[in-house]
Design a protein around this motif. Structure first.
Motif, PDB file in Angstrom:
ATOM      1  N   TRP A 218      -1.961  -2.823  12.222  1.00 25.39           N
ATOM      2  CA  TRP A 218      -2.467  -2.836  10.844  1.00 25.39           C
ATOM      3  C   TRP A 218      -1.600  -3.721   9.955  1.00 25.39           C
ATOM      4  O   TRP A 218      -0.372  -3.741  10.080  1.00 25.39           O
ATOM      5  CB  TRP A 218      -2.489  -1.413  10.277  1.00 25.39           C
ATOM      6  CG  TRP A 218      -3.540  -0.552  10.901  1.00 25.39           C
ATOM      7  CD1 TRP A 218      -3.450   0.112  12.095  1.00 25.39           C
ATOM      8  CD2 TRP A 218      -4.843  -0.289  10.387  1.00 25.39           C
ATOM      9  NE1 TRP A 218      -4.618   0.786  12.355  1.00 25.39           N
ATOM     10  CE2 TRP A 218      -5.491   0.564  11.326  1.00 25.39           C
ATOM     11  CE3 TRP A 218      -5.533  -0.678   9.233  1.00 25.39           C
ATOM     12  CZ2 TRP A 218      -6.795   1.031  11.126  1.00 25.39           C
ATOM     13  CZ3 TRP A 218      -6.823  -0.211   9.043  1.00 25.39           C
ATOM     14  CH2 TRP A 218      -7.439   0.625   9.988  1.00 25.39           C
ATOM     15  N   LEU A 219      -2.263  -4.419   9.080  1.00 27.21           N
ATOM     16  CA  LEU A 219      -1.609  -5.306   8.122  1.00 27.21           C
ATOM     17  C   LEU A 219      -1.830  -4.751   6.725  1.00 27.21           C
ATOM     18  O   LEU A 219      -2.962  -4.455   6.346  1.00 27.21           O
ATOM     19  CB  LEU A 219      -2.216  -6.714   8.217  1.00 27.21           C
ATOM     20  CG  LEU A 219      -1.515  -7.830   7.457  1.00 27.21           C
ATOM     21  CD1 LEU A 219      -0.253  -8.262   8.202  1.00 27.21           C
ATOM     22  CD2 LEU A 219      -2.452  -9.043   7.297  1.00 27.21           C
ATOM     23  N   GLU A 220      -0.746  -4.605   5.957  1.00 28.80           N
ATOM     24  CA  GLU A 220      -0.896  -4.183   4.566  1.00 28.80           C
ATOM     25  C   GLU A 220      -0.994  -5.430   3.684  1.00 28.80           C
ATOM     26  O   GLU A 220      -0.184  -6.351   3.806  1.00 28.80           O
ATOM     27  CB  GLU A 220       0.258  -3.305   4.091  1.00 28.80           C
ATOM     28  CG  GLU A 220       0.039  -2.836   2.654  1.00 28.80           C
ATOM     29  CD  GLU A 220       1.031  -1.803   2.162  1.00 28.80           C
ATOM     30  OE1 GLU A 220       0.832  -1.285   1.044  1.00 28.80           O
ATOM     31  OE2 GLU A 220       2.006  -1.524   2.892  1.00 28.80           O
ATOM     32  N   ILE A 221      -1.976  -5.439   2.821  1.00 31.86           N
ATOM     33  CA  ILE A 221      -2.176  -6.552   1.887  1.00 31.86           C
ATOM     34  C   ILE A 221      -1.539  -6.154   0.560  1.00 31.86           C
ATOM     35  O   ILE A 221      -1.975  -5.207  -0.097  1.00 31.86           O
ATOM     36  CB  ILE A 221      -3.676  -6.844   1.724  1.00 31.86           C
ATOM     37  CG1 ILE A 221      -4.302  -7.158   3.093  1.00 31.86           C
ATOM     38  CG2 ILE A 221      -3.887  -8.014   0.767  1.00 31.86           C
ATOM     39  CD1 ILE A 221      -5.805  -7.050   3.125  1.00 31.86           C
ATOM     40  N   LEU A 222      -0.491  -6.850   0.169  1.00 34.27           N
ATOM     41  CA  LEU A 222       0.312  -6.467  -0.997  1.00 34.27           C
ATOM     42  C   LEU A 222      -0.082  -7.220  -2.268  1.00 34.27           C
ATOM     43  O   LEU A 222       0.015  -6.675  -3.369  1.00 34.27           O
ATOM     44  CB  LEU A 222       1.793  -6.706  -0.703  1.00 34.27           C
ATOM     45  CG  LEU A 222       2.354  -5.967   0.514  1.00 34.27           C
ATOM     46  CD1 LEU A 222       3.764  -6.432   0.803  1.00 34.27           C
ATOM     47  CD2 LEU A 222       2.323  -4.462   0.274  1.00 34.27           C
ATOM     48  N   GLU A 223      -0.468  -8.461  -2.105  1.00 38.98           N
ATOM     49  CA  GLU A 223      -0.824  -9.298  -3.264  1.00 38.98           C
ATOM     50  C   GLU A 223      -1.940 -10.228  -2.838  1.00 38.98           C
ATOM     51  O   GLU A 223      -1.873 -10.819  -1.754  1.00 38.98           O
ATOM     52  CB  GLU A 223       0.392 -10.086  -3.743  1.00 38.98           C
ATOM     53  CG  GLU A 223       0.220 -10.749  -5.091  1.00 38.98           C
ATOM     54  CD  GLU A 223       1.508 -11.400  -5.584  1.00 38.98           C
ATOM     55  OE1 GLU A 223       1.459 -12.035  -6.655  1.00 38.98           O
ATOM     56  OE2 GLU A 223       2.546 -11.278  -4.900  1.00 38.98           O
ATOM     57  N   LEU A 224      -2.958 -10.367  -3.688  1.00 43.91           N
ATOM     58  CA  LEU A 224      -4.128 -11.135  -3.274  1.00 43.91           C
ATOM     59  C   LEU A 224      -4.781 -11.838  -4.459  1.00 43.91           C
ATOM     60  O   LEU A 224      -4.397 -11.639  -5.610  1.00 43.91           O
ATOM     61  CB  LEU A 224      -5.145 -10.216  -2.579  1.00 43.91           C
ATOM     62  CG  LEU A 224      -5.599  -8.945  -3.317  1.00 43.91           C
ATOM     63  CD1 LEU A 224      -6.609  -9.233  -4.390  1.00 43.91           C
ATOM     64  CD2 LEU A 224      -6.158  -7.925  -2.324  1.00 43.91           C
TER      65      LEU A 224
ATOM     66  N   LEU B  38     -11.264  -2.303   6.636  1.00 44.80           N
ATOM     67  CA  LEU B  38     -10.304  -1.951   5.608  1.00 44.80           C
ATOM     68  C   LEU B  38     -10.071  -0.449   5.560  1.00 44.80           C
ATOM     69  O   LEU B  38     -10.969   0.354   5.821  1.00 44.80           O
ATOM     70  CB  LEU B  38     -10.784  -2.445   4.249  1.00 44.80           C
ATOM     71  CG  LEU B  38     -10.836  -3.966   4.080  1.00 44.80           C
ATOM     72  CD1 LEU B  38     -11.480  -4.337   2.750  1.00 44.80           C
ATOM     73  CD2 LEU B  38      -9.431  -4.568   4.181  1.00 44.80           C
ATOM     74  N   LEU B  39      -8.844  -0.081   5.211  1.00 51.92           N
ATOM     75  CA  LEU B  39      -8.464   1.307   5.000  1.00 51.92           C
ATOM     76  C   LEU B  39      -7.740   1.385   3.665  1.00 51.92           C
ATOM     77  O   LEU B  39      -6.788   0.624   3.414  1.00 51.92           O
ATOM     78  CB  LEU B  39      -7.547   1.794   6.122  1.00 51.92           C
ATOM     79  CG  LEU B  39      -6.883   3.153   5.948  1.00 51.92           C
ATOM     80  CD1 LEU B  39      -7.940   4.256   5.952  1.00 51.92           C
ATOM     81  CD2 LEU B  39      -5.838   3.406   7.031  1.00 51.92           C
TER      82      LEU B  39
ATOM     83  N   LEU C 177      -3.720  -0.987   0.517  1.00 49.39           N
ATOM     84  CA  LEU C 177      -4.859  -1.547   1.232  1.00 49.39           C
ATOM     85  C   LEU C 177      -4.392  -2.088   2.568  1.00 49.39           C
ATOM     86  O   LEU C 177      -3.464  -2.900   2.628  1.00 49.39           O
ATOM     87  CB  LEU C 177      -5.497  -2.667   0.405  1.00 49.39           C
ATOM     88  CG  LEU C 177      -6.709  -3.392   1.021  1.00 49.39           C
ATOM     89  CD1 LEU C 177      -7.880  -2.428   1.209  1.00 49.39           C
ATOM     90  CD2 LEU C 177      -7.119  -4.571   0.139  1.00 49.39           C
ATOM     91  N   PHE C 178      -5.048  -1.631   3.639  1.00 51.01           N
ATOM     92  CA  PHE C 178      -4.676  -2.040   4.984  1.00 51.01           C
ATOM     93  C   PHE C 178      -5.881  -2.669   5.670  1.00 51.01           C
ATOM     94  O   PHE C 178      -7.028  -2.285   5.428  1.00 51.01           O
ATOM     95  CB  PHE C 178      -4.200  -0.840   5.807  1.00 51.01           C
ATOM     96  CG  PHE C 178      -3.067  -0.082   5.189  1.00 51.01           C
ATOM     97  CD1 PHE C 178      -1.758  -0.454   5.416  1.00 51.01           C
ATOM     98  CD2 PHE C 178      -3.317   1.011   4.357  1.00 51.01           C
ATOM     99  CE1 PHE C 178      -0.703   0.251   4.849  1.00 51.01           C
ATOM    100  CE2 PHE C 178      -2.270   1.721   3.777  1.00 51.01           C
ATOM    101  CZ  PHE C 178      -0.965   1.335   4.020  1.00 51.01           C
TER     102      PHE C 178
ATOM    103  N   THR D  16      -2.186  -5.818  -5.216  1.00 49.21           N
ATOM    104  CA  THR D  16      -3.331  -5.119  -4.636  1.00 49.21           C
ATOM    105  C   THR D  16      -3.630  -3.818  -5.364  1.00 49.21           C
ATOM    106  O   THR D  16      -4.794  -3.446  -5.547  1.00 49.21           O
ATOM    107  CB  THR D  16      -3.071  -4.842  -3.140  1.00 49.21           C
ATOM    108  OG1 THR D  16      -2.885  -6.103  -2.480  1.00 49.21           O
ATOM    109  CG2 THR D  16      -4.227  -4.116  -2.509  1.00 49.21           C
ATOM    110  N   SER D  17      -2.586  -3.127  -5.823  1.00 48.25           N
ATOM    111  CA  SER D  17      -2.800  -1.867  -6.551  1.00 48.25           C
ATOM    112  C   SER D  17      -3.641  -2.100  -7.805  1.00 48.25           C
ATOM    113  O   SER D  17      -4.530  -1.300  -8.136  1.00 48.25           O
ATOM    114  CB  SER D  17      -1.457  -1.231  -6.923  1.00 48.25           C
ATOM    115  OG  SER D  17      -0.647  -2.151  -7.650  1.00 48.25           O
TER     116      SER D  17
END
Length: 311
Positions: free
Chosen positions: A279-285, A263-264, A270-271, A295-296
């Motif tokens: 790289w994949l950005e995770i927007l909603e989890l 993770l970054l 969050l990537f 994610t924020s």
């Protein structure tokens, strides 16, 4: 025409309505048995059954159809010109195939011979196909191997999910079904054999299909998320808890090597590192035991740090 219509889920409802609107007579609707559904596990009618009842049609829901003398006698008494099969969910036995003069006509949501099987829409999206479509065909004893009648294409947008495509392909298939029936009645359709060398399969989905493999590239993971949304979705583990990705995006604004699944964190973003340094950005989890969130918001209350790993 005098028809028997076999179908079960919502995908098949527009086809039933289209057949009726075109002036054909549906003597009988065949659907799978009602099953418990939802949190309360209440037994509710299948969508096709609901539509049939609203249209005043006769409905049967046999638990088996291959060796069912009562059901066979019922269809033989009707003597349909054709049997329409749209997402019915059962293998059609030989006696049904031989019964109507125009055959058993199926609407399949792929460009056959590609994506034969139970989940053609999902697998086409998951594999990143730019185009899909629908095919009308005569059912034989194989798995979606019968002679093709008509076919129509539809582009898949890069941000479309399988859930987005279901109603679009359902509507396209309904229109193509009516065109097929008209062509069969007029004798203007020449059935065509499928090219076996181009065949591919779309097996029924399992929960494990939604497990994210970070050795795949970000685009491959993103496409699988689109194809498997909303089920089985995209999920992995974080500190021994299941974490589900509800929205993701491929990011191309930086290149950096990292171990797959690492993770970054950059501010509120969050990537996750994927194969080939993508790289994949995770927007909603949604973390197991917690509600779905952006994610924020998740990061504000988390001890997660750059270098932690998923999977």
């Amino acid at each position: 025409m005098k028809l028997v219509f076999c179908g079960t889920p919502a995908f098949a409802v527009p086809a039933l309505k289209a057949v009726l609107s075109a002036g054909h007579t549906v003597e009988l609707v065949v659907s799978q048995p009602d099953r418990p559904s939802g949190r309360g596990m209440q037994t509710i009618p299948t969508p096709v059954k609901q539509a049939a009842i609203e249209a005043g049609l006769s409905v049967v829901q046999p638990t088996k159809i291959k060796n069912n003398p009562e059901f066979q006698s019922q269809l033989e008494a009707i003597r349909p010109d054709a049997i329409i099969v749209v997402a019915y969910g059962r293998i059609i036995p030989r006696w049904m195939l031989d019964l109507p003069p125009l055959g058993n006509i199926n609407v399949h949501a792929s460009l056959l011979p590609k994506y034969r099987g139970a989940a053609p829409i999902q697998w086409a999206v998951a594999n990143g196909e730019p185009v899909t479509g629908v095919t009308t065909m005569r059912i034989d004893e194989g798995l979606d191997t019968g002679d093709m009648l008509l076919q129509r294409e539809m582009a898949i947008a890069p941000d479309q999910t399988a859930a987005d495509l279901f109603p679009l392909l359902s509507a396209m298939g309904s229109a193509l079904l009516i065109e097929t029936l008209d062509g069969l009645a007029a004798g203007t359709i020449q059935p065509g054999k499928q090219d076996e060398s181009q065949a591919s399969h779309a097996p029924i989905l399992t929960r494990d299909d939604g497990r994210v493999d970070f050795h795949r590239t970000a685009w491959q993971i993103y496409n699988r998320w689109r194809g498997f949304y909303p089920w089985p979705g995209a999920h992995t583990e974080l500190n021994d808890k299941k974490i589900t990705f509800h929205r993701v995006a491929v990011t191309e604004h930086f290149e950096r090597a990292a171990t797959s699944g690492s993770l970054l964190i950059e501010g509120s973003h969050l990537f996750a590192a994927c194969g080939d340094n993508t790289w994949l950005e995770i927007l909603e989890l949604q973390l197991e035991g917690r509600r779905r969130m952006m994610t924020s918001e998740f990061l504000r209350g988390s001890t997660l740090k750059t270098g932690d790993r998923l999977g």
